[in-house]
Write a protein that holds these residues in place. Structure first.
Motif, PDB file in Angstrom:
ATOM      1  N   GLU A  44     -10.307   5.801  -4.927  1.00 40.92           N
ATOM      2  CA  GLU A  44      -9.747   5.579  -6.253  1.00 40.92           C
ATOM      3  C   GLU A  44      -8.276   5.274  -6.080  1.00 40.92           C
ATOM      4  O   GLU A  44      -7.584   5.902  -5.276  1.00 40.92           O
ATOM      5  N   GLU A  45      -7.804   4.277  -6.833  1.00 42.90           N
ATOM      6  CA  GLU A  45      -6.396   3.895  -6.724  1.00 42.90           C
ATOM      7  C   GLU A  45      -5.873   3.408  -8.062  1.00 42.90           C
ATOM      8  O   GLU A  45      -6.649   3.010  -8.932  1.00 42.90           O
ATOM      9  N   LEU A  46      -4.567   3.447  -8.181  1.00 46.69           N
ATOM     10  CA  LEU A  46      -3.871   2.799  -9.286  1.00 46.69           C
ATOM     11  C   LEU A  46      -3.173   1.573  -8.719  1.00 46.69           C
ATOM     12  O   LEU A  46      -2.496   1.661  -7.685  1.00 46.69           O
ATOM     13  N   ALA A  47      -3.356   0.445  -9.383  1.00 43.41           N
ATOM     14  CA  ALA A  47      -2.674  -0.786  -8.999  1.00 43.41           C
ATOM     15  C   ALA A  47      -1.601  -1.057 -10.043  1.00 43.41           C
ATOM     16  O   ALA A  47      -1.907  -1.267 -11.216  1.00 43.41           O
ATOM     17  N   TRP A  48      -0.346  -1.017  -9.617  1.00 44.49           N
ATOM     18  CA  TRP A  48       0.785  -1.333 -10.485  1.00 44.49           C
ATOM     19  C   TRP A  48       1.137  -2.782 -10.227  1.00 44.49           C
ATOM     20  O   TRP A  48       1.414  -3.163  -9.081  1.00 44.49           O
ATOM     21  N   ASP A  50      -4.551   8.181  -2.371  1.00 46.22           N
ATOM     22  CA  ASP A  50      -4.492   9.219  -1.354  1.00 46.22           C
ATOM     23  C   ASP A  50      -5.085   8.651  -0.064  1.00 46.22           C
ATOM     24  O   ASP A  50      -6.272   8.323  -0.028  1.00 46.22           O
ATOM     25  N   PRO A  51      -4.293   8.513   1.004  1.00 44.01           N
ATOM     26  CA  PRO A  51      -4.802   7.945   2.252  1.00 44.01           C
ATOM     27  C   PRO A  51      -5.968   8.728   2.856  1.00 44.01           C
ATOM     28  O   PRO A  51      -6.749   8.166   3.617  1.00 44.01           O
ATOM     29  N   GLU A  55       0.860  -1.190   0.000  1.00 44.43           N
ATOM     30  CA  GLU A  55       0.000   0.000   0.000  1.00 44.43           C
ATOM     31  C   GLU A  55       0.893   1.235   0.000  1.00 44.43           C
ATOM     32  O   GLU A  55       1.642   1.448   0.965  1.00 44.43           O
ATOM     33  N   ASN A  56       0.827   2.027  -1.065  1.00 44.50           N
ATOM     34  CA  ASN A  56       1.687   3.205  -1.195  1.00 44.50           C
ATOM     35  C   ASN A  56       3.133   2.814  -0.884  1.00 44.50           C
ATOM     36  O   ASN A  56       3.637   1.869  -1.487  1.00 44.50           O
TER      37      ASN A  56
END
Length: 130
Positions: A95-99, A115-116, A35-36
């Motif tokens: 909303e998130e981006l998963a790499w 963004d936490p 996570e981040n």
């Protein structure tokens, strides 16, 4: 590198909110999930247990892939939108981006960027629909 069919099956399973089964079916046994810039979790069972904990807390979860999905060899980037409805009536819109780095047909490494501040539950009236 994942086949287009494998990638579509993975996305469909997450969008169906079968997150635990998606982990079991599409991650390597020793995969990492981060996570981040946090400490990575290691191992498919650890990921599945984390998903079980999160899903058990929510009254309802909605998951949506925002296309296009970006693929470059073994690397995939997916934009996700999640809505968690909590038992107390509050909502988390995230909303998130998963790499992801795939090893053949399974995910070996994944890092989520988000963004936490989104994690704080808010009244449902203040949150967009997922």
């Amino acid at each position: 590198m994942p086949s287009p069919d494998t990638l579509e099956r993975f996305i469909a399973m997450v969008e169906a909110n079968d997150h635990v089964q998606a982990v079991l079916d599409f991650y390597t046994e020793q995969s990492t999930m981060q996570e981040n810039q946090g400490t990575p979790r290691v191992g498919r069972e650890a990921h599945a247990n984390n998903e079980r904990r999160v899903m058990a807390k929510a009254r309802d979860v909605r998951s949506r892939c925002v296309r296009p999905v970006l693929v470059n060899g073994d690397h995939v980037v997916i934009r996700w939108i999640f809505r968690f409805d909590w038992p107390d009536g509050t909502v988390t819109h995230m909303e998130e981006l998963a790499w992801q780095r795939w090893a053949g047909e399974r995910i070996a490494e994944e890092t989520f960027f988000y963004d936490p501040a989104q994690m704080k539950p808010r009244p449902a009236s203040e949150v967009p629909q997922a």
